[in-house]
Design a protein around this motif. Structure first.
Motif, PDB file in Angstrom:
ATOM      1  N   ALA A 267      47.218  48.881  29.537  1.00  0.00           N
ATOM      2  CA  ALA A 267      46.058  49.782  29.562  1.00  0.00           C
ATOM      3  C   ALA A 267      45.437  49.777  30.961  1.00  0.00           C
ATOM      4  O   ALA A 267      45.006  50.803  31.469  1.00  0.00           O
ATOM      5  CB  ALA A 267      45.044  49.362  28.501  1.00  0.00           C
ATOM      6  N   LEU A 268      45.384  48.599  31.579  1.00  0.00           N
ATOM      7  CA  LEU A 268      45.020  48.499  33.001  1.00  0.00           C
ATOM      8  C   LEU A 268      46.258  48.037  33.752  1.00  0.00           C
ATOM      9  O   LEU A 268      46.994  47.183  33.245  1.00  0.00           O
ATOM     10  CB  LEU A 268      43.931  47.446  33.212  1.00  0.00           C
ATOM     11  CG  LEU A 268      42.460  47.825  33.191  1.00  0.00           C
ATOM     12  CD1 LEU A 268      41.627  46.662  33.725  1.00  0.00           C
ATOM     13  CD2 LEU A 268      42.163  49.081  33.963  1.00  0.00           C
ATOM     14  N   PRO A 269      46.493  48.527  34.983  1.00  0.00           N
ATOM     15  CA  PRO A 269      47.619  48.004  35.762  1.00  0.00           C
ATOM     16  C   PRO A 269      47.473  46.493  35.916  1.00  0.00           C
ATOM     17  O   PRO A 269      46.355  45.982  36.044  1.00  0.00           O
ATOM     18  CB  PRO A 269      47.487  48.711  37.116  1.00  0.00           C
ATOM     19  CG  PRO A 269      46.599  49.885  36.868  1.00  0.00           C
ATOM     20  CD  PRO A 269      45.734  49.558  35.695  1.00  0.00           C
ATOM     21  N   HIS A 270      48.597  45.763  35.921  1.00  0.00           N
ATOM     22  CA  HIS A 270      48.534  44.293  35.879  1.00  0.00           C
ATOM     23  C   HIS A 270      47.784  43.712  37.077  1.00  0.00           C
ATOM     24  O   HIS A 270      47.191  42.640  36.986  1.00  0.00           O
ATOM     25  CB  HIS A 270      49.948  43.705  35.817  1.00  0.00           C
ATOM     26  CG  HIS A 270      50.672  43.750  37.123  1.00  0.00           C
ATOM     27  ND1 HIS A 270      50.667  42.699  37.993  1.00  0.00           N
ATOM     28  CD2 HIS A 270      51.384  44.732  37.722  1.00  0.00           C
ATOM     29  CE1 HIS A 270      51.364  43.020  39.071  1.00  0.00           C
ATOM     30  NE2 HIS A 270      51.807  44.251  38.928  1.00  0.00           N
ATOM     31  N   ASP A 271      47.784  44.451  38.203  1.00  0.00           N
ATOM     32  CA  ASP A 271      47.168  43.887  39.408  1.00  0.00           C
ATOM     33  C   ASP A 271      45.739  44.394  39.641  1.00  0.00           C
ATOM     34  O   ASP A 271      45.166  44.199  40.714  1.00  0.00           O
ATOM     35  CB  ASP A 271      48.053  44.182  40.627  1.00  0.00           C
ATOM     36  CG  ASP A 271      48.422  45.657  40.729  1.00  0.00           C
ATOM     37  OD1 ASP A 271      48.017  46.432  39.828  1.00  0.00           O
ATOM     38  OD2 ASP A 271      49.119  46.033  41.695  1.00  0.00           O
ATOM     39  N   HIS A 272      45.163  45.033  38.638  1.00  0.00           N
ATOM     40  CA  HIS A 272      43.768  45.468  38.767  1.00  0.00           C
ATOM     41  C   HIS A 272      42.865  44.229  38.800  1.00  0.00           C
ATOM     42  O   HIS A 272      43.088  43.282  38.038  1.00  0.00           O
ATOM     43  CB  HIS A 272      43.405  46.375  37.584  1.00  0.00           C
ATOM     44  CG  HIS A 272      42.083  47.049  37.747  1.00  0.00           C
ATOM     45  ND1 HIS A 272      40.887  46.387  37.521  1.00  0.00           N
ATOM     46  CD2 HIS A 272      41.756  48.298  38.122  1.00  0.00           C
ATOM     47  CE1 HIS A 272      39.882  47.220  37.753  1.00  0.00           C
ATOM     48  NE2 HIS A 272      40.387  48.384  38.119  1.00  0.00           N
ATOM     49  N   PRO A 273      41.837  44.215  39.666  1.00  0.00           N
ATOM     50  CA  PRO A 273      41.003  43.002  39.770  1.00  0.00           C
ATOM     51  C   PRO A 273      40.337  42.593  38.449  1.00  0.00           C
ATOM     52  O   PRO A 273      40.008  41.419  38.274  1.00  0.00           O
ATOM     53  CB  PRO A 273      39.940  43.387  40.804  1.00  0.00           C
ATOM     54  CG  PRO A 273      40.384  44.648  41.444  1.00  0.00           C
ATOM     55  CD  PRO A 273      41.490  45.244  40.642  1.00  0.00           C
ATOM     56  N   LEU A 274      40.131  43.519  37.536  1.00  0.00           N
ATOM     57  CA  LEU A 274      39.479  43.164  36.270  1.00  0.00           C
ATOM     58  C   LEU A 274      40.482  42.921  35.143  1.00  0.00           C
ATOM     59  O   LEU A 274      40.091  42.701  34.005  1.00  0.00           O
ATOM     60  CB  LEU A 274      38.480  44.259  35.872  1.00  0.00           C
ATOM     61  CG  LEU A 274      37.230  44.323  36.766  1.00  0.00           C
ATOM     62  CD1 LEU A 274      36.513  45.660  36.604  1.00  0.00           C
ATOM     63  CD2 LEU A 274      36.279  43.160  36.469  1.00  0.00           C
ATOM     64  N   ALA A 362      29.088  36.625  40.179  1.00  0.00           N
ATOM     65  CA  ALA A 362      29.614  35.277  39.932  1.00  0.00           C
ATOM     66  C   ALA A 362      30.581  35.283  38.744  1.00  0.00           C
ATOM     67  O   ALA A 362      31.590  34.571  38.740  1.00  0.00           O
ATOM     68  CB  ALA A 362      28.459  34.312  39.669  1.00  0.00           C
ATOM     69  N   TYR A 363      30.269  36.076  37.735  1.00  0.00           N
ATOM     70  CA  TYR A 363      31.143  36.176  36.555  1.00  0.00           C
ATOM     71  C   TYR A 363      32.487  36.800  36.953  1.00  0.00           C
ATOM     72  O   TYR A 363      33.557  36.303  36.587  1.00  0.00           O
ATOM     73  CB  TYR A 363      30.443  37.003  35.474  1.00  0.00           C
ATOM     74  CG  TYR A 363      31.263  37.221  34.218  1.00  0.00           C
ATOM     75  CD1 TYR A 363      31.782  36.133  33.511  1.00  0.00           C
ATOM     76  CD2 TYR A 363      31.508  38.500  33.727  1.00  0.00           C
ATOM     77  CE1 TYR A 363      32.526  36.324  32.348  1.00  0.00           C
ATOM     78  CE2 TYR A 363      32.246  38.697  32.566  1.00  0.00           C
ATOM     79  CZ  TYR A 363      32.758  37.622  31.887  1.00  0.00           C
ATOM     80  OH  TYR A 363      33.493  37.805  30.747  1.00  0.00           O
ATOM     81  N   ARG A 364      32.426  37.827  37.750  1.00  0.00           N
ATOM     82  CA  ARG A 364      33.670  38.499  38.169  1.00  0.00           C
ATOM     83  C   ARG A 364      34.495  37.573  39.069  1.00  0.00           C
ATOM     84  O   ARG A 364      35.714  37.588  39.023  1.00  0.00           O
ATOM     85  CB  ARG A 364      33.339  39.828  38.849  1.00  0.00           C
ATOM     86  CG  ARG A 364      32.596  40.781  37.895  1.00  0.00           C
ATOM     87  CD  ARG A 364      32.604  42.190  38.385  1.00  0.00           C
ATOM     88  NE  ARG A 364      31.921  42.362  39.665  1.00  0.00           N
ATOM     89  CZ  ARG A 364      30.629  42.647  39.806  1.00  0.00           C
ATOM     90  NH1 ARG A 364      29.859  42.782  38.728  1.00  0.00           N
ATOM     91  NH2 ARG A 364      30.099  42.802  40.989  1.00  0.00           N
ATOM     92  N   ASP A 365      33.805  36.745  39.855  1.00  0.00           N
ATOM     93  CA  ASP A 365      34.534  35.774  40.687  1.00  0.00           C
ATOM     94  C   ASP A 365      35.289  34.761  39.821  1.00  0.00           C
ATOM     95  O   ASP A 365      36.406  34.362  40.137  1.00  0.00           O
ATOM     96  CB  ASP A 365      33.572  35.026  41.626  1.00  0.00           C
ATOM     97  CG  ASP A 365      33.015  35.941  42.708  1.00  0.00           C
ATOM     98  OD1 ASP A 365      33.598  37.034  42.897  1.00  0.00           O
ATOM     99  OD2 ASP A 365      32.000  35.572  43.335  1.00  0.00           O
TER     100      ASP A 365
END
Ligand SMILES: Cc1ncc(C[n+]2csc(CCOP(=O)(O)OP(=O)(O)O)c2C)c(N)n1
Ligand SMILES: [Mg+2]
Length: 614
Positions: A267-274, A362-365
């Motif tokens: 659903a998201l490309p595997h290398d998407h940051p999220l 911070a959560y995304r990190d």
């Protein structure tokens, strides 16, 4: 008033049905698969041969296989199109049951047309008739009722028009879709009738995108915007709805990480940051760690199987759920806040209603760091030395590298689906096709045929274990006969690596999970030679370097090619640390089972109820 047999009317009708969504029209039932016997040859068989309509016929080798083919075809077309499956009466009809259950569980439309015993009963008991002493009204096709979303038996020609309309409606309704069965008594199939001409007019079935209720979206937005550690779980519904772009926009606008189920993978490309990748029992450490600490789970188009929730142990007690699903049945699960509607429409509405809200950097990190750590583990698992016999996870790495970005990997059962879920890297949701709702051994080759028929421009890599291969190798003959080119990677570990491992973990001592003779010695069975005898090209690969070379040659070839590779059943890939509920014997004479039981009781203590009102 055209005068046609029931079967001729059916065939003529099917050739004129279309589906439409977002302005794209396609044939709803463009072809028919089948096996003829006395229960359909004179009816549907004669109709397909004599009726001048566009409904090509394909001969399969097993009825179960053709239902898998139809389901795979439907999945590949995002449920906008499927195949009809015609069978004789008796065993031909009951062979449909497994495929029908698989289609219904995976929410994929398939149209089943089993023959049935005489409606007039004048010739009964006919060959293969069940004869229930309690009622002549019972037939073996009744076994298809619980696995069909619509089931009807056409006992009189007059019943056909309404049944056909009902069948098409269910096939194209995203809420109800699954196996649709029209049982056709063999005498009725051949009976003539004066049909109203309107029955055969071209018909378009508009597949809706139901918009969610405004108040439901607002309620969900209040829950979402109060969250600090949200996780979005993408299921198959995201893909079928064509909602991947809407999902990415939502995730990026609000900084929400995304984990994927088997059907939602890609659903998201595997290398998407999220992108956290695979979730649950077959998930990664990254996704499962985020899930354990999530205060909110936004489930989109997921049915929350035990593999996704780790049998109720994955998400914490404090987690709340917001469930966006086209079916109220799924939206209500885990006591979530329900948003009933199409995934694409619902995500856009939720996006707007959550405007201005985002997670903390911070959560995304944390997400980035967890993903980085998992990627290093996966990198190592996907490699093996060029001259060494590859591990299964290195086979997956090699196939992934041999495949182009639009090529498709197909799998269903055994130890590979878990490894694939965790390790496969794709950028296109249609390039990952693992049937894990029913996880039906035998789906792989038959499903691969459906994928290739729906997307002939893509190369199709079927990954199949030796156990799954032995369940339905016959569909390889169908692929060869129909000129449907597949690359079949036959991963031969002489038995059931998956169930062997599971057996050991539950104290069942690997009983019956290795393919050996009674003395425990290897069998003189050569599956590669078997595949070659079916007309496929065979390449054997004994090392990783040979495997890479074989995959490149197979991909370039125009012929169905089987790459036979042997692996060690005792080698296991990296796992994501989630628990799966498989109850262990409460009493046993063996120490192994008693130890396993103690572990089981500890494991199930982590199960949550998830009953907090949404
Ligand atoms: C039709 C069917 N029967 C039984 C099972 C239970 N089952 C799941 S995996 C498996 C073994 C699969 O063997 P293989 O294809 O060789 O894969 P491996 O486990 O070796 O990776 C079995 C028996 C199933 N999923 N489907
Ligand atoms: Mg095996």
């Amino acid at each position: 008033m055209p005068r046609l047999t029931v079967a001729q009317a059916l065939v003529t009708f099917l050739a004129r049905q279309w589906s439409e969504r977002d302005g794209v029209r396609r044939r709803l039932v463009p072809a028919c698969f089948g096996i003829f016997g006395h229960g359909n040859v004179a009816g549907v068989g004669e109709a397909l041969a004599s009726t001048d309509v566009d409904l090509p016929y394909h001969l399969c080798r097993t009825e179960q296989g053709m239902v898998h083919t139809a389901a795979a075809y439907a999945r590949m077309t995002d449920r906008m199109s499927t195949l009809a499956c015609t069978t004789s009466i008796g065993p031909g009809a009951t062979n449909l049951v497994t495929g029908a259950a698989g289609a219904t569980i995976n929410r994929l439309p398939v149209l089943l047309l089993p023959g049935d015993i005489f409606a007039t009963r004048v010739a009964n008991p006919v060959l293969q008739e069940l004869e229930d002493p309690r009622s002549y009204d019972v037939s073996v096709t009744d076994a298809l009722r619980p696995v069909s979303r619509y089931f009807d038996r056409i006992n009189r020609p007059e019943q056909l028009p309404a049944a056909l309309l009902a069948a098409m409606r269910v096939l194209t309704d995203p809420v109800e879709t699954g196996a649709v069965t029209l049982a056709l008594p063999q005498d009725v199939q051949a009976e003539a009738y004066d049909w109203p001409a309107e029955l055969f007019a071209e018909r378009v079935w508009h597949v809706p995108r139901p918009r969610p209720d405004r108040a439901a979206v607002d309620r969900a937005a209040r829950v979402v915007t109060a969250a600090r550690r949200p996780l979005l779980v993408a299921g198959g519904g995201v893909v079928y709805s064509g909602a991947c772009d809407a999902l990415r926009r939502f995730a990026e606008a609000h900084g929400v990480p995304v984990a994927e189920t088997q059907a939602g993978k890609g659903a998201l490309p595997h290398d998407h940051p999220l992108a956290l990748g695979a979730l649950g029992v077959s998930g990664t450490t990254a996704a499962n760690t985020v899930a354990a600490d999530a205060d909110l789970v936004i489930g989109v188009g997921t049915r929350y199987s035990d593999f996704t929730t780790a049998s109720g142990t994955l998400f914490g007690d404090g987690a709340r759920f917001v469930n966006l699903n086209v079916t109220g049945f799924d939206a209500a699960k885990l006591s979530g806040t329900q948003v009933v509607g199409d995934a694409r429409e619902g995500l856009a509405a939720l996006d707007a209603a959550c405007a201005g809200w985002a997670t903390a950097a911070a959560y995304r990190d944390e997400v980035t760091e967890l993903t980085r750590r998992w990627t290093a583990v996966a990198d190592a698992a996907r490699r093996s030395a060029p001259d060494a016999r590859p591990t299964q996870t290195a086979v997956i790495g090699a196939v992934n590298e041999a495949a182009g970005p639009r090529d498709v990997v197909v799998c269903a059962a055994g130890s590979m689906p878990g490894d694939l879920h965790r390790l496969w890297r794709g950028v296109d949701p249609k390039s990952y096709h693992v049937e894990y709702g029913y996880s039906c051994m035998g789906y792989e080759i038959a499903g691969g045929i459906g994928v290739k028929l729906a997307a002939p421009e893509r190369e199709v890599f079927v990954l199949v274990g030796d156990g799954s291969y032995l369940m339905l190798p016959s569909e390889l003959v169908t692929a060869v006969a129909e000129g449907v080119k597949l690359v079949v990677v036959l991963v031969d570990n002489q038995g059931f690596a998956s169930i062997g491992r599971l057996s050991e973990s539950v104290g069942a001592q690997r009983l019956g999970t290795a393919y050996t003779d009674r003395a425990g010695d290897p069998l003189p069975v050569d599956l590669g030679a078997n595949a070659a005898s079916f007309g496929a090209d065979l390449i054997r690969a004994d090392s990783t370097a040979q495997l890479r070379d074989a995959l490149a040659r197979a991909r370039a070839s125009e012929r169905t090619t089987v790459v036979h590779v042997r692996t060690d059943p005792m080698e296991a890939g990296p796992e994501g640390g989630a628990w799966w509920d498989v109850p262990v014997a409460e009493v046993s004479t063996t120490a192994a089972a008693r130890a396993a039981r103690a572990g089981y009781e500890a494991g199930r203590k982590a199960r949550r109820n998830h009953l907090r009102p949404g």
